[in-house]
Write a protein that holds these residues in place. Sequence first.
Motif, PDB file in Angstrom:
ATOM      1  N   PRO A  76       0.810  -1.226   0.000  1.00 54.31           N
ATOM      2  CA  PRO A  76       0.000   0.000   0.000  1.00 54.31           C
ATOM      3  C   PRO A  76       0.843   1.275   0.000  1.00 54.31           C
ATOM      4  O   PRO A  76       0.457   2.264  -0.642  1.00 54.31           O
ATOM      5  N   ALA A  77       1.983   1.261   0.717  1.00 52.97           N
ATOM      6  CA  ALA A  77       2.847   2.442   0.717  1.00 52.97           C
ATOM      7  C   ALA A  77       3.361   2.738  -0.693  1.00 52.97           C
ATOM      8  O   ALA A  77       3.360   3.885  -1.146  1.00 52.97           O
ATOM      9  N   ASN A  78       3.790   1.692  -1.390  1.00 51.56           N
ATOM     10  CA  ASN A  78       4.262   1.882  -2.752  1.00 51.56           C
ATOM     11  C   ASN A  78       3.127   2.195  -3.720  1.00 51.56           C
ATOM     12  O   ASN A  78       3.343   2.829  -4.756  1.00 51.56           O
ATOM     13  N   LEU A  79       1.934   1.728  -3.393  1.00 52.02           N
ATOM     14  CA  LEU A  79       0.766   2.049  -4.210  1.00 52.02           C
ATOM     15  C   LEU A  79       0.505   3.555  -4.196  1.00 52.02           C
ATOM     16  O   LEU A  79       0.327   4.182  -5.243  1.00 52.02           O
ATOM     17  N   LEU A 207       3.335  -7.430  -9.147  1.00 55.33           N
ATOM     18  CA  LEU A 207       4.791  -7.549  -9.175  1.00 55.33           C
ATOM     19  C   LEU A 207       5.411  -7.052  -7.870  1.00 55.33           C
ATOM     20  O   LEU A 207       6.358  -7.653  -7.346  1.00 55.33           O
ATOM     21  N   CYS A 208       4.882  -5.955  -7.355  1.00 54.16           N
ATOM     22  CA  CYS A 208       5.402  -5.393  -6.106  1.00 54.16           C
ATOM     23  C   CYS A 208       5.199  -6.361  -4.947  1.00 54.16           C
ATOM     24  O   CYS A 208       6.101  -6.571  -4.130  1.00 54.16           O
ATOM     25  N   ASN A 209       4.029  -6.976  -4.879  1.00 49.49           N
ATOM     26  CA  ASN A 209       3.739  -7.916  -3.802  1.00 49.49           C
ATOM     27  C   ASN A 209       4.638  -9.148  -3.875  1.00 49.49           C
ATOM     28  O   ASN A 209       5.145  -9.622  -2.852  1.00 49.49           O
ATOM     29  N   ALA A 210       4.850  -9.653  -5.091  1.00 49.38           N
ATOM     30  CA  ALA A 210       5.712 -10.824  -5.246  1.00 49.38           C
ATOM     31  C   ALA A 210       7.132 -10.525  -4.805  1.00 49.38           C
ATOM     32  O   ALA A 210       7.770 -11.336  -4.122  1.00 49.38           O
ATOM     33  N   ARG A 211       7.646  -9.352  -5.171  1.00 49.31           N
ATOM     34  CA  ARG A 211       9.011  -8.988  -4.772  1.00 49.31           C
ATOM     35  C   ARG A 211       9.096  -8.755  -3.266  1.00 49.31           C
ATOM     36  O   ARG A 211      10.084  -9.129  -2.626  1.00 49.31           O
ATOM     37  N   ALA A 212       8.069  -8.150  -2.687  1.00 46.92           N
ATOM     38  CA  ALA A 212       8.070  -7.884  -1.249  1.00 46.92           C
ATOM     39  C   ALA A 212       8.131  -9.181  -0.446  1.00 46.92           C
ATOM     40  O   ALA A 212       8.848  -9.282   0.550  1.00 46.92           O
ATOM     41  N   MET A 213       7.370 -10.190  -0.869  1.00 47.51           N
ATOM     42  CA  MET A 213       7.360 -11.458  -0.150  1.00 47.51           C
ATOM     43  C   MET A 213       8.633 -12.275  -0.384  1.00 47.51           C
ATOM     44  O   MET A 213       9.019 -13.071   0.482  1.00 47.51           O
ATOM     45  N   GLY A 214       9.265 -12.079  -1.522  1.00 49.22           N
ATOM     46  CA  GLY A 214      10.433 -12.884  -1.837  1.00 49.22           C
ATOM     47  C   GLY A 214      11.760 -12.199  -1.607  1.00 49.22           C
ATOM     48  O   GLY A 214      12.813 -12.811  -1.847  1.00 49.22           O
ATOM     49  N   GLU A 215      11.761 -10.962  -1.132  1.00 45.44           N
ATOM     50  CA  GLU A 215      13.011 -10.230  -0.960  1.00 45.44           C
ATOM     51  C   GLU A 215      13.915 -10.893   0.087  1.00 45.44           C
ATOM     52  O   GLU A 215      13.468 -11.270   1.169  1.00 45.44           O
ATOM     53  N   PHE A 216      15.193 -11.005  -0.256  1.00 42.21           N
ATOM     54  CA  PHE A 216      16.139 -11.664   0.633  1.00 42.21           C
ATOM     55  C   PHE A 216      17.305 -10.753   1.026  1.00 42.21           C
ATOM     56  O   PHE A 216      17.590 -10.572   2.201  1.00 42.21           O
ATOM     57  N   GLY A 217      17.993 -10.178   0.041  1.00 45.05           N
ATOM     58  CA  GLY A 217      19.245  -9.485   0.301  1.00 45.05           C
ATOM     59  C   GLY A 217      19.145  -8.355   1.301  1.00 45.05           C
ATOM     60  O   GLY A 217      19.833  -8.353   2.336  1.00 45.05           O
ATOM     61  N   ALA A 218      18.293  -7.362   1.018  1.00 45.35           N
ATOM     62  CA  ALA A 218      18.176  -6.206   1.904  1.00 45.35           C
ATOM     63  C   ALA A 218      17.631  -6.602   3.268  1.00 45.35           C
ATOM     64  O   ALA A 218      18.102  -6.129   4.311  1.00 45.35           O
ATOM     65  N   VAL A 219      16.638  -7.489   3.272  1.00 44.22           N
ATOM     66  CA  VAL A 219      16.037  -7.937   4.530  1.00 44.22           C
ATOM     67  C   VAL A 219      17.045  -8.713   5.367  1.00 44.22           C
ATOM     68  O   VAL A 219      17.090  -8.587   6.602  1.00 44.22           O
ATOM     69  N   SER A 220      17.885  -9.503   4.722  1.00 43.11           N
ATOM     70  CA  SER A 220      18.889 -10.283   5.448  1.00 43.11           C
ATOM     71  C   SER A 220      19.842  -9.383   6.214  1.00 43.11           C
ATOM     72  O   SER A 220      20.252  -9.698   7.340  1.00 43.11           O
ATOM     73  N   VAL A 221      20.195  -8.246   5.642  1.00 44.83           N
ATOM     74  CA  VAL A 221      21.156  -7.346   6.283  1.00 44.83           C
ATOM     75  C   VAL A 221      20.552  -6.672   7.507  1.00 44.83           C
ATOM     76  O   VAL A 221      21.206  -6.541   8.551  1.00 44.83           O
TER      77      VAL A 221
END
Length: 285
Positions: A76-79, A207-221
Motif C-alpha cells: 500500500p505504501a508503494n501504491l 509484481l510489487c507484492n511478489a518482490r516484497a514477499m520474496g526479498e532476501f538481500g536487503a532484509v537479510s542485512v
Amino acid sequence: MATQQRRISTRESKGITLLLIGIALGYLFLFLGLPLIAVFVEALSKGWDLYWQALVEPDALSAVRLTLLVAAIAVPANLVFGIAASWAIAKFEFKGKSLLITFIDLPFAVSPVVSGLIYVLLFGAQGWLGPWLQAHDIKLIFAVPGIVLATIFVTFPFIARELIPLMQAQGKEEEEAAVSLGATGWQTFWRVTLPNIKWGLLYGVILCNARAMGEFGAVSVVSGHIRGMTTTMPLHVEITYNEYNFVAAFAVASLLALLALVTLGIKSLVEWQAKRSGEPLHGAH
C-alpha cells in the motif's frame, strides 16, 4: 510491397521454427521447470506428515506472518507513492522531474545488500542516527520496522514504473476536459484517471507484492536473523537449510514457489483481461 518483402524475409522453414521452439522450451524446463519440480520433490520426500509439521512449526508460522505483515505495509505504501509519482511525472512539468525519475530507478541499479547496508549505516547502533534513536528507545535495525523500510525501498519502483509510461501514452486531455466541465481534482482522479490505469496499476501491485514477499538481500542485512521475530520466509529457508533441516527448508520454499506460480497466473490473467477490454497495460515504451 515493403511490408510483404519484410514478411517474406522473416519467414522461416517449419523445421527451423520447431527447432527454435524446442530450444526455448528446453531452456525454460532446465532453468525454471526443473528447479521448481526439485523444490516440491524435496519438500515431500519424507512424506506429507513431516511436510505439514514443517509448515506449522512455530518459527515457520512466525516467518509466514512476518512476510505477510511486511507485504501488507510495503505494497500500500508503494501504491500511494507510485500513483502520486507517476501522476506528477506524466501530467505536469516541473523542475527536478528527471531527478525524480532517476531516484525511482535507483533500487534497480543498487544491489539489495547495499540497500540494507545503507539503512544500517543510517539507523544502526553506530550509524548516523543510531545514538539519537537509542536515546529515544526507537529500534529500527534488527527489528520489524527496519525490514519494512528495506522492503519498501527495493520494491517502490515497480508500481511507478508500470504507471509512468501508461499515463504518458494516455496524455492529459481527458483530465483537462473533466476539469473544464467543473470536476474537482478527486473527481477527476476517481472517474477519469483511475479507470484508465486500473489494469496497469493491478499489474504493478502484483509484481510489487511478489518482490516484497520474496526479498532476501536487503532484509537479510537489516533483520539480524532473530528466529521467531525477524525472519521472513526467505530467511527461514536459509536458516533451516544451513542447519541441514532440508525438509523444513524446502517446505517453506515450496510456499514461495506456489506464490510465484500464483503470481504468474494472476499476471497472465490481468494481461488477458486488459487485452480483451482493449485497454493498454504498459503504455508506449
